[in-house]
Design a protein around this motif. Sequence first.
Motif, PDB file in Angstrom:
ATOM      1  N   GLY A 185      37.179 -35.483  60.793  1.00 37.69           N
ATOM      2  CA  GLY A 185      37.344 -34.047  61.035  1.00 37.69           C
ATOM      3  C   GLY A 185      36.459 -33.586  62.187  1.00 37.69           C
ATOM      4  O   GLY A 185      36.879 -32.821  63.054  1.00 37.69           O
ATOM      5  N   LEU A 186      35.227 -34.110  62.209  1.00 39.13           N
ATOM      6  CA  LEU A 186      34.311 -33.759  63.291  1.00 39.13           C
ATOM      7  C   LEU A 186      34.842 -34.293  64.624  1.00 39.13           C
ATOM      8  O   LEU A 186      34.793 -33.604  65.654  1.00 39.13           O
ATOM      9  N   ALA A 187      35.360 -35.524  64.598  1.00 35.98           N
ATOM     10  CA  ALA A 187      35.931 -36.108  65.817  1.00 35.98           C
ATOM     11  C   ALA A 187      37.065 -35.233  66.346  1.00 35.98           C
ATOM     12  O   ALA A 187      37.168 -34.987  67.547  1.00 35.98           O
ATOM     13  N   ILE A 188      37.912 -34.736  65.417  1.00 35.95           N
ATOM     14  CA  ILE A 188      39.018 -33.859  65.827  1.00 35.95           C
ATOM     15  C   ILE A 188      38.472 -32.589  66.478  1.00 35.95           C
ATOM     16  O   ILE A 188      38.968 -32.132  67.503  1.00 35.95           O
ATOM     17  N   ALA A 189      37.394 -32.052  65.891  1.00 38.51           N
ATOM     18  CA  ALA A 189      36.827 -30.811  66.422  1.00 38.51           C
ATOM     19  C   ALA A 189      36.227 -31.018  67.812  1.00 38.51           C
ATOM     20  O   ALA A 189      36.241 -30.122  68.649  1.00 38.51           O
ATOM     21  N   LEU A 190      35.705 -32.236  68.065  1.00 32.52           N
ATOM     22  CA  LEU A 190      35.021 -32.490  69.336  1.00 32.52           C
ATOM     23  C   LEU A 190      35.966 -32.915  70.450  1.00 32.52           C
ATOM     24  O   LEU A 190      35.656 -32.773  71.625  1.00 32.52           O
ATOM     25  N   LEU A 191      37.133 -33.454  70.078  1.00 31.69           N
ATOM     26  CA  LEU A 191      38.030 -34.158  70.996  1.00 31.69           C
ATOM     27  C   LEU A 191      38.291 -33.418  72.309  1.00 31.69           C
ATOM     28  O   LEU A 191      38.251 -34.009  73.376  1.00 31.69           O
ATOM     29  N   HIS A 192      38.552 -32.109  72.227  1.00 32.23           N
ATOM     30  CA  HIS A 192      38.941 -31.393  73.434  1.00 32.23           C
ATOM     31  C   HIS A 192      37.752 -30.701  74.102  1.00 32.23           C
ATOM     32  O   HIS A 192      37.934 -29.782  74.897  1.00 32.23           O
ATOM     33  N   ALA A 193      36.541 -31.166  73.777  1.00 38.26           N
ATOM     34  CA  ALA A 193      35.318 -30.630  74.366  1.00 38.26           C
ATOM     35  C   ALA A 193      35.286 -29.106  74.320  1.00 38.26           C
ATOM     36  O   ALA A 193      35.324 -28.433  75.343  1.00 38.26           O
ATOM     37  N   PRO A 194      35.230 -28.537  73.118  1.00 36.77           N
ATOM     38  CA  PRO A 194      35.254 -27.079  72.996  1.00 36.77           C
ATOM     39  C   PRO A 194      33.908 -26.476  73.407  1.00 36.77           C
ATOM     40  O   PRO A 194      32.940 -27.202  73.592  1.00 36.77           O
TER      41      PRO A 194
END
Lengths: 606, 255
Positions: free
Chosen positions: B149-158
Amino acid sequence: MAHLLTPAPVAAQHMVRMRLAIMRNSLRGDDASNLTAGVSLGVLLAIGTIAVAVLWPAYLPLTLAGWLSGWIFGPLLFGGGSEALRPEYFSMLPATPRQVAVALLAGAFAGPAPAVNLLALMSLPVYGWRFGPVGVLVGLVAAVSTLIIMVMISRVFVALIGLFVRSRLTATTVGVLIGTAIALCSNGWALAAALGGTDTAAWFETVFRVLPSGWGVAAVEASWPLALAILVAGAGVIGLLLAVWARLLSRRVVSAVRGGVPSRRGTPRPLPATTSGARITAAKELRAWWRDLVRIQLLATAFSYAIVTPLLLLAIDAWIMVPFTGLIAIVMAASSSANLYGADGTALWLTLMTPGAERSDVRGRQLAWLLAVGPPAVLLSLAGTLVSGESWAWPWVLGLLPALLGGGAGLIVLLGVTSLVPGTDPHKRGGNPLSTGADESAETGIAWLVLIAVPTTALPAAGAILYHPLAGIAAGLLTGALSMWGFGRIAYRRLESRGIELLNLMKHGPAPTPDKPTTADLPVQHRIGVMICHLIAWLPLFPQGVAPLFMKIFGVEGPSWFLALHLPSMWQWPTIIAMIATGLLMYGYAFLIPMRLSSSSTAPTS
Amino acid sequence: MPTTREPALRTTGLRKVFGDHVAVDDVDLTVPAGSFYGLVGPNGSGKTTTLAMSVGLLRPDAGSAEIFGVDVWRDTVRAKELIGVLPDGNAMPERLTGREVLTYLGLLRGMEPAVVAERADELLRVLELDSAERTLVIEYSTGMRKKIGLAIALLHAPRLLVLDEPFEAVDPVSAATIRTILRRFAGNGGSVIISSHVMALVEQLCDHVGVISDGRVVAAGPLADVRGGGSLDDAFVDLVGARTGGAEGLAWLTS
């Protein structure tokens, strides 16, 4: 030791109390009213069974076999069976699996279904009355033992599925079993007609007395020593089933249930490197079709029903359905795919949090469904039409095929977002790997709606075929493409505007809106009426209406079981029209009555 | 265009009622850009509901939320480009492997395939999920689900990370990894909001805190101001007026 083991009868009592307490606490609003309607319908059917015992005793074994099939296929079709008392709750009690099984069995009887079934089984002593007081006594004992056997068979069946459906093969097998059973229920008469003419033939009587549901009838009819032997054998079977169930339960408790995940070898194939959102979602969805046992089972059910139905009719040498195998498969597959958003659960949040992903999501799901269902359906259609030699069917098959495929692909996403039935999130499910935890009666309602709506999208194509075959094919392609594009467009627009409400519906269930009347507020007689219409309206509409309509149009000979074709020719058209009208009226009633109720209220949501 | 001077998150009068229960009651929060913000409160105090309304996953009954000045409920698409979210307990595309989930979501966001592949690879390696290459997400443990879940949150460099209970059920080694990642993210100008009821963790990580109790903000500001002279634990118990139980009864257990 400080605590002695609770003796079995006391444990059983606690289990019954616990089950009743759970039922009481979970009966709120809609559920309670559903239960009332369900029980009323059950009681009607039970009284009907007793009437059969009085008026047409020859059909009693067949009727009781219907109750048995309900216990076997009910939990399969409608989720995981009653899991109010899960064996996992009691796994840490200091008791043997057999003791837990006996107590759980007692709990299983504390519900409305066994009570209704017992009422139906009172048909046995009623039937026994014909054979004097001993017959009544034997009938009473047989009623109780038959009830226990039916409930136990149901439990063992559910436990077997929970434990052994772990691979694509087993999921497919269950799907084929269900599909075949549904086909037999709707068209098994053809086989019976081919095998032995009348329903009172000797083989017919034997078959339904050999089934566990018929042992009671056999015992009532037998001389008393034989009757005693049958009853003792029944008790033996109960003991055996209990032992099997206890073993299955203890295995279930210590085995890790992982929501129906087939085993895998090797690294999965990478997703396609594409920037098209619809294609990437389709790739994801295709993987779900291949890796989710629930979906595999649903497709297997749809296709096996579509294949078995025409095969059954071959028994009476009727080839008329063979060309349409693929078309039936499309409609069935659409009806079981209408709640895919509900089955995926709160995973929707990712679509909602990805800017602009709603459209890709809807289009991708449509594409994946077409790729999963389309090729086998096309193959079945072409092969079926070729093999059957019914060359008149070509324009129909070629015209209706694209119309139905497009209609299905459009309607599943439209209903998926407008009539979503929330289930349990996949990672939180347990027990039955083939159950999504969604409300079964609501899911069945959607499935029926699709069964009606998808063929409706093909009506323009059907009209055009009557006009000219080539026009039909063109119309089929056009309406198919239009349905898929148009319904899909409405679906993603809806997902964009109401996606958050759908997500929270799946997360928290329906929002409590005290002022808004729900279907639960329908008077009980209407609820029963709606249920009955959902169940049987297809009978006058399709097999007795639309089917003879086409047979007459094409001059197909052989009245088989179509009422209209048995009548003098001047009555045939009026009968067909009356049947179609009856079917449509019943569906109209079943869908409009609850809808009218909910729209007459003012929605207080902001 | 959002500027760095705008707060990372500003909520005004957020309110949500479930039935008769007021879950969130007029919540005003301001999370300064570049801050590491801890949202704390007892179980059921409204943390998750507040965060869900702030990121656009739950429609508020009243009030508004802005992310870097972009209204979440009026300009949803732009707001969602700026944030990465880890909600608590939601499902995922369960029949995909971790790498497939990241690839799927990256491509769905319109990122370049090569970039997605590279970032997914790196995220899986750093979060030690690369060994579960053949495991579908549905088979993941609770801790692994948090990490993917954290990886998903970080993926697009928010620019803003909103994490609901990111450390729950995560083992100590993975927790240390996640803490390091989050500190680096914040150190490079990113803003982070986490919700938690582990005060020690919040004290260790965050520079700002907001305390929510019964759906209301009872204290908010820089960590030092909220906790005063004592520990955050003491300040928290004072603020929410909790009484610690467990000392009475249970005589049979100790005899």
